[in-house]
Design an enzyme around this catalytic site. Sequence first.
Site, PDB file in Angstrom:
ATOM      1  N   GLY A 124     115.995 -66.173  -5.802  1.00  0.00           N
ATOM      2  CA  GLY A 124     114.841 -66.732  -5.092  1.00  0.00           C
ATOM      3  C   GLY A 124     114.795 -66.347  -3.630  1.00  0.00           C
ATOM      4  N   GLY A 131     107.673 -60.783   2.158  1.00  0.00           N
ATOM      5  CA  GLY A 131     108.261 -59.876   1.186  1.00  0.00           C
ATOM      6  C   GLY A 131     109.380 -59.097   1.840  1.00  0.00           C
ATOM      7  N   GLY A 338      99.098 -35.276 -22.884  1.00  0.00           N
ATOM      8  CA  GLY A 338      97.643 -35.239 -22.915  1.00  0.00           C
ATOM      9  C   GLY A 338      97.083 -36.616 -23.226  1.00  0.00           C
ATOM     10  N   GLU A 362     113.125 -55.045  -4.498  1.00  0.00           N
ATOM     11  CA  GLU A 362     114.467 -54.845  -3.938  1.00  0.00           C
ATOM     12  C   GLU A 362     114.448 -53.822  -2.805  1.00  0.00           C
ATOM     13  OE1 GLU A 362     117.852 -54.991  -6.448  1.00  0.00           O
ATOM     14  OE2 GLU A 362     116.747 -55.944  -8.088  1.00  0.00           O
ATOM     15  N   SER A 365     110.059 -48.324  -0.956  1.00  0.00           N
ATOM     16  CA  SER A 365     110.476 -46.979  -0.552  1.00  0.00           C
ATOM     17  C   SER A 365     110.435 -46.830   0.965  1.00  0.00           C
ATOM     18  CB  SER A 365     109.571 -45.924  -1.205  1.00  0.00           C
ATOM     19  OG  SER A 365     109.785 -45.875  -2.603  1.00  0.00           O
TER      20      SER A 365
END
Length: 383
Positions: A124, A131, A338, A362, A365
């Site tokens: 948590g 974030g 395809g 986590e 990027s």
Amino acid sequence: MDLVLTDEQLSFQRLAREFLDKEVVPYRAQWDRDESVDTSIIPKLGEMGFFGLTIPEQYGGLGGDYITYCTGMEELGRADSAVRGIVSVSMGLVGKVILSHGTEAQKQKWLPGIATGEVLACFGLTEPDTGSDAGNLRTRATRDGDDYVIDGAKMFITNGTWADLCLVFARTGGPGPTGVSAFLVPTDLPGFGRCEIKGKLGLRGQATAELAFDNVRVPRDALLGGEGEGFKIAMHSLDKGRVSVGAGCVGIIQGCLESVVQYSKERKQFGRQLASFQMIQDMIASISVDADAARLLVWRAADLIEKGKPFGVEASKAKFFASEAAVRAANLAIQAFGGYGYVDEYPVQKYMRDARVMTLYEGTSQIQKLLIGRAETGVSAFL
């Protein structure tokens, strides 16, 4: 670092693949459609040892090494990333944190259940308004005699609706990271609420929840580490979690590779095997190289963990490269299939949807780049 797996590691990898091909792969598409993994898989995963891979035998685990752990996470990622997340969060984030920072009493209380899958845990940290900025979380734990009373909310919590235990990060002091503490909170306490989040792009079978804490009272011995150590504990656990995510992404890439190779040999166009076309082989080659590169980055970080050496930057590199490579691999796989790649008769569209979130949780990027950049320059770009 020895790049050849031992006989024991290869044996576990083979057994893991055989188990997952039988117990997970045939059902993953339906679980994805239903937006719910069949939870009967959890005790089976426990019996196979997935939840106890790196937990010492004295606490009910297998006492395995981190390379074995990564091969397990890779096989889970190849089979179904929604299932991998169940294991990775419960054991990889919460179990390992208790092992590293818990008291002996906390280890004895929680680790045996986590190691067998009888106790499912969630992590948590993330909140509706925080974030990446985890140091400024708003959930608060207030001292009241020998207890703490927790109030606040958490968002996008994997295992949140199923978990028996929640590792909650809450503010016990002033602003900033040094005011954050960590608590082991049973989810059956009064005031603990949870609401499942539906309609996700990927990891649809995984239980993802919003958590609410309304005067949740926990005893002082629920505190993990000391007051004010929560942010440090969270960052340490996320470093290891990034290795796990990276390994899962290797599994996605490997799954894309195997799917495209098989399909390209079976499918014919213009009277020839699809595999005989140069552009298809170009796609296969790109996926194959990314699989090897991502795997080696993950193994390097795992090897450093095993040796007790610093690994945070290497974990960021592994997570960053592997997650971005998983998106590339899935995109190429869909292109190779395809129109068939766009429907769930084949797994590549699921690989794409599952891979996309790996670049977000986590540590996005972009966060990984900032961590790598800070390590290279010695200058922090964080405020």
